[in-house]
Design a protein around this motif. Sequence first.
Motif, PDB file in Angstrom:
ATOM      1  N   GLY A 255       0.785  -1.227   0.000  1.00  0.00           N
ATOM      2  CA  GLY A 255       0.000   0.000   0.000  1.00  0.00           C
ATOM      3  C   GLY A 255       0.819   1.281   0.000  1.00  0.00           C
ATOM      4  O   GLY A 255       0.252   2.370  -0.021  1.00  0.00           O
ATOM      5  N   GLU A 256       2.140   1.171   0.017  1.00  0.00           N
ATOM      6  CA  GLU A 256       3.021   2.343   0.050  1.00  0.00           C
ATOM      7  C   GLU A 256       3.663   2.563  -1.317  1.00  0.00           C
ATOM      8  O   GLU A 256       4.118   1.612  -1.953  1.00  0.00           O
ATOM      9  N   GLU A 257       3.711   3.813  -1.758  1.00  0.00           N
ATOM     10  CA  GLU A 257       4.385   4.132  -3.011  1.00  0.00           C
ATOM     11  C   GLU A 257       5.888   4.035  -2.801  1.00  0.00           C
ATOM     12  O   GLU A 257       6.446   4.636  -1.876  1.00  0.00           O
ATOM     13  N   ILE A 258       6.532   3.251  -3.657  1.00  0.00           N
ATOM     14  CA  ILE A 258       7.979   3.039  -3.571  1.00  0.00           C
ATOM     15  C   ILE A 258       8.578   3.150  -4.966  1.00  0.00           C
ATOM     16  O   ILE A 258       7.860   3.291  -5.957  1.00  0.00           O
ATOM     17  N   LEU A 259       9.883   3.037  -5.023  1.00  0.00           N
ATOM     18  CA  LEU A 259      10.606   2.976  -6.289  1.00  0.00           C
ATOM     19  C   LEU A 259      11.459   1.717  -6.298  1.00  0.00           C
ATOM     20  O   LEU A 259      12.336   1.554  -5.446  1.00  0.00           O
ATOM     21  N   ILE A 260      11.167   0.818  -7.225  1.00  0.00           N
ATOM     22  CA  ILE A 260      12.041  -0.333  -7.435  1.00  0.00           C
ATOM     23  C   ILE A 260      13.291   0.236  -8.103  1.00  0.00           C
ATOM     24  O   ILE A 260      13.202   1.002  -9.055  1.00  0.00           O
ATOM     25  N   CYS A 261      14.433  -0.124  -7.596  1.00  0.00           N
ATOM     26  CA  CYS A 261      15.680   0.529  -7.993  1.00  0.00           C
ATOM     27  C   CYS A 261      16.638  -0.464  -8.653  1.00  0.00           C
ATOM     28  O   CYS A 261      16.874  -1.554  -8.124  1.00  0.00           O
ATOM     29  N   TRP A 262      17.194  -0.079  -9.797  1.00  0.00           N
ATOM     30  CA  TRP A 262      18.199  -0.887 -10.496  1.00  0.00           C
ATOM     31  C   TRP A 262      19.396  -0.013 -10.810  1.00  0.00           C
ATOM     32  O   TRP A 262      19.253   1.106 -11.288  1.00  0.00           O
ATOM     33  N   LYS A 263      20.586  -0.541 -10.538  1.00  0.00           N
ATOM     34  CA  LYS A 263      21.831   0.154 -10.860  1.00  0.00           C
ATOM     35  C   LYS A 263      22.584  -0.676 -11.887  1.00  0.00           C
ATOM     36  O   LYS A 263      22.671  -1.904 -11.772  1.00  0.00           O
ATOM     37  N   GLN A 264      23.157   0.009 -12.883  1.00  0.00           N
ATOM     38  CA  GLN A 264      23.914  -0.676 -13.931  1.00  0.00           C
ATOM     39  C   GLN A 264      24.975  -1.573 -13.296  1.00  0.00           C
ATOM     40  O   GLN A 264      25.668  -1.179 -12.369  1.00  0.00           O
ATOM     41  N   GLY A 265      25.067  -2.777 -13.824  1.00  0.00           N
ATOM     42  CA  GLY A 265      25.984  -3.777 -13.281  1.00  0.00           C
ATOM     43  C   GLY A 265      25.241  -4.852 -12.504  1.00  0.00           C
ATOM     44  O   GLY A 265      25.739  -5.957 -12.331  1.00  0.00           O
ATOM     45  N   GLU A 266      24.042  -4.515 -12.040  1.00  0.00           N
ATOM     46  CA  GLU A 266      23.216  -5.508 -11.361  1.00  0.00           C
ATOM     47  C   GLU A 266      22.484  -6.328 -12.418  1.00  0.00           C
ATOM     48  O   GLU A 266      22.024  -5.783 -13.426  1.00  0.00           O
ATOM     49  N   GLU A 267      22.400  -7.619 -12.173  1.00  0.00           N
ATOM     50  CA  GLU A 267      21.771  -8.515 -13.143  1.00  0.00           C
ATOM     51  C   GLU A 267      20.278  -8.232 -13.295  1.00  0.00           C
ATOM     52  O   GLU A 267      19.723  -8.348 -14.378  1.00  0.00           O
ATOM     53  N   ARG A 268      19.659  -7.837 -12.203  1.00  0.00           N
ATOM     54  CA  ARG A 268      18.219  -7.597 -12.197  1.00  0.00           C
ATOM     55  C   ARG A 268      17.869  -6.641 -11.066  1.00  0.00           C
ATOM     56  O   ARG A 268      18.681  -6.406 -10.182  1.00  0.00           O
ATOM     57  N   ALA A 269      16.668  -6.129 -11.100  1.00  0.00           N
ATOM     58  CA  ALA A 269      16.193  -5.259 -10.017  1.00  0.00           C
ATOM     59  C   ALA A 269      15.812  -6.132  -8.833  1.00  0.00           C
ATOM     60  O   ALA A 269      15.018  -7.063  -8.972  1.00  0.00           O
ATOM     61  N   THR A 270      16.400  -5.851  -7.690  1.00  0.00           N
ATOM     62  CA  THR A 270      16.129  -6.636  -6.472  1.00  0.00           C
ATOM     63  C   THR A 270      15.935  -5.743  -5.250  1.00  0.00           C
ATOM     64  O   THR A 270      15.749  -6.262  -4.146  1.00  0.00           O
ATOM     65  N   HIS A 271      16.013  -4.434  -5.420  1.00  0.00           N
ATOM     66  CA  HIS A 271      15.931  -3.515  -4.285  1.00  0.00           C
ATOM     67  C   HIS A 271      14.885  -2.431  -4.540  1.00  0.00           C
ATOM     68  O   HIS A 271      14.464  -2.213  -5.674  1.00  0.00           O
ATOM     69  N   TYR A 272      14.527  -1.750  -3.494  1.00  0.00           N
ATOM     70  CA  TYR A 272      13.595  -0.642  -3.592  1.00  0.00           C
ATOM     71  C   TYR A 272      13.955   0.397  -2.537  1.00  0.00           C
ATOM     72  O   TYR A 272      14.748   0.144  -1.627  1.00  0.00           O
ATOM     73  N   HIS A 273      13.353   1.569  -2.683  1.00  0.00           N
ATOM     74  CA  HIS A 273      13.482   2.604  -1.661  1.00  0.00           C
ATOM     75  C   HIS A 273      12.277   3.516  -1.750  1.00  0.00           C
ATOM     76  O   HIS A 273      11.549   3.515  -2.758  1.00  0.00           O
ATOM     77  N   GLY A 274      12.051   4.287  -0.716  1.00  0.00           N
ATOM     78  CA  GLY A 274      10.960   5.250  -0.722  1.00  0.00           C
ATOM     79  C   GLY A 274      11.296   6.433  -1.612  1.00  0.00           C
ATOM     80  O   GLY A 274      12.457   6.629  -2.001  1.00  0.00           O
ATOM     81  N   TYR A 275      10.307   7.220  -1.921  1.00  0.00           N
ATOM     82  CA  TYR A 275      10.514   8.380  -2.790  1.00  0.00           C
ATOM     83  C   TYR A 275      11.495   9.374  -2.183  1.00  0.00           C
ATOM     84  O   TYR A 275      12.230  10.039  -2.897  1.00  0.00           O
ATOM     85  N   ASP A 276      11.516   9.478  -0.876  1.00  0.00           N
ATOM     86  CA  ASP A 276      12.394  10.447  -0.217  1.00  0.00           C
ATOM     87  C   ASP A 276      13.697   9.831   0.276  1.00  0.00           C
ATOM     88  O   ASP A 276      14.575  10.553   0.738  1.00  0.00           O
ATOM     89  N   ASP A 277      13.839   8.521   0.196  1.00  0.00           N
ATOM     90  CA  ASP A 277      15.015   7.850   0.744  1.00  0.00           C
ATOM     91  C   ASP A 277      16.218   7.900  -0.180  1.00  0.00           C
ATOM     92  O   ASP A 277      17.353   7.928   0.279  1.00  0.00           O
ATOM     93  N   GLY A 278      15.988   7.841  -1.485  1.00  0.00           N
ATOM     94  CA  GLY A 278      17.098   7.814  -2.429  1.00  0.00           C
ATOM     95  C   GLY A 278      17.843   6.498  -2.406  1.00  0.00           C
ATOM     96  O   GLY A 278      17.508   5.561  -1.672  1.00  0.00           O
ATOM     97  N   PHE A 279      18.898   6.441  -3.213  1.00  0.00           N
ATOM     98  CA  PHE A 279      19.663   5.216  -3.407  1.00  0.00           C
ATOM     99  C   PHE A 279      20.215   4.674  -2.089  1.00  0.00           C
ATOM    100  O   PHE A 279      20.265   3.469  -1.877  1.00  0.00           O
ATOM    101  N   ARG A 280      20.641   5.558  -1.210  1.00  0.00           N
ATOM    102  CA  ARG A 280      21.227   5.109   0.075  1.00  0.00           C
ATOM    103  C   ARG A 280      20.225   4.411   0.972  1.00  0.00           C
ATOM    104  O   ARG A 280      20.600   3.676   1.872  1.00  0.00           O
ATOM    105  N   GLY A 281      18.943   4.636   0.723  1.00  0.00           N
ATOM    106  CA  GLY A 281      17.907   4.008   1.530  1.00  0.00           C
ATOM    107  C   GLY A 281      17.399   2.691   0.962  1.00  0.00           C
ATOM    108  O   GLY A 281      16.349   2.196   1.358  1.00  0.00           O
ATOM    109  N   ARG A 282      18.162   2.100   0.040  1.00  0.00           N
ATOM    110  CA  ARG A 282      17.731   0.855  -0.614  1.00  0.00           C
ATOM    111  C   ARG A 282      17.553  -0.282   0.388  1.00  0.00           C
ATOM    112  O   ARG A 282      18.337  -0.441   1.306  1.00  0.00           O
ATOM    113  N   LYS A 283      16.511  -1.069   0.115  1.00  0.00           N
ATOM    114  CA  LYS A 283      16.246  -2.280   0.893  1.00  0.00           C
ATOM    115  C   LYS A 283      15.976  -3.406  -0.089  1.00  0.00           C
ATOM    116  O   LYS A 283      15.504  -3.170  -1.197  1.00  0.00           O
ATOM    117  N   ARG A 284      16.258  -4.610   0.329  1.00  0.00           N
ATOM    118  CA  ARG A 284      15.981  -5.793  -0.508  1.00  0.00           C
ATOM    119  C   ARG A 284      14.474  -5.936  -0.670  1.00  0.00           C
ATOM    120  O   ARG A 284      13.726  -5.884   0.306  1.00  0.00           O
TER     121      ARG A 284
END
Length: 143
Positions: free
Chosen positions: A106-135
């Motif tokens: 029920g929460e808006e998030i961003l699934i996050c992918w960084k070049q070099g990663e095989e697939r998207a496996t992390h996410y973070h909140g809109y205000d958290d940014g890349f440093r706030g990534r969680k599995r």
Amino acid sequence: MKPVTFTLEEANLLLPQLQEELIKLQLLAQQFEMKFEMLHQLKEKRRNGSMPVNGGNGEDPYFELESQLEFMRMEVELAVGNFERKGVMLKMINPGLIDFPSILNGEEILICWKQGEERATHYHGYDDGFRGRKRYPDAGLTN
């Protein structure tokens, strides 16, 4: 128009196409930087007096490079816009960083992918940014 949201599976299915487009965009950006540096060096030579004011033949010595740069700038804008039209957020060109709007519990998030990663496996909140990534829950189990 309702914003596009992605499941983790949808993000990973779109990822190969986005990676291909990202590589093309990176190459274009690299070429732009090289031409921009060439133009800067020409202008520096002119300021230092080591190049005639009119290029020696009465023509604008910068016209061709400036025209190429303008065309390349438009190509970059179009390429970046293609990511936006697919509903994803291109956060960084090099290294590539792409966010996919999504909803988790029920929460808006961003699934996050960084070049070099095989697939998207992390996410973070809109205000958290890349440093706030969680599995992403069950990311290892999704195709």
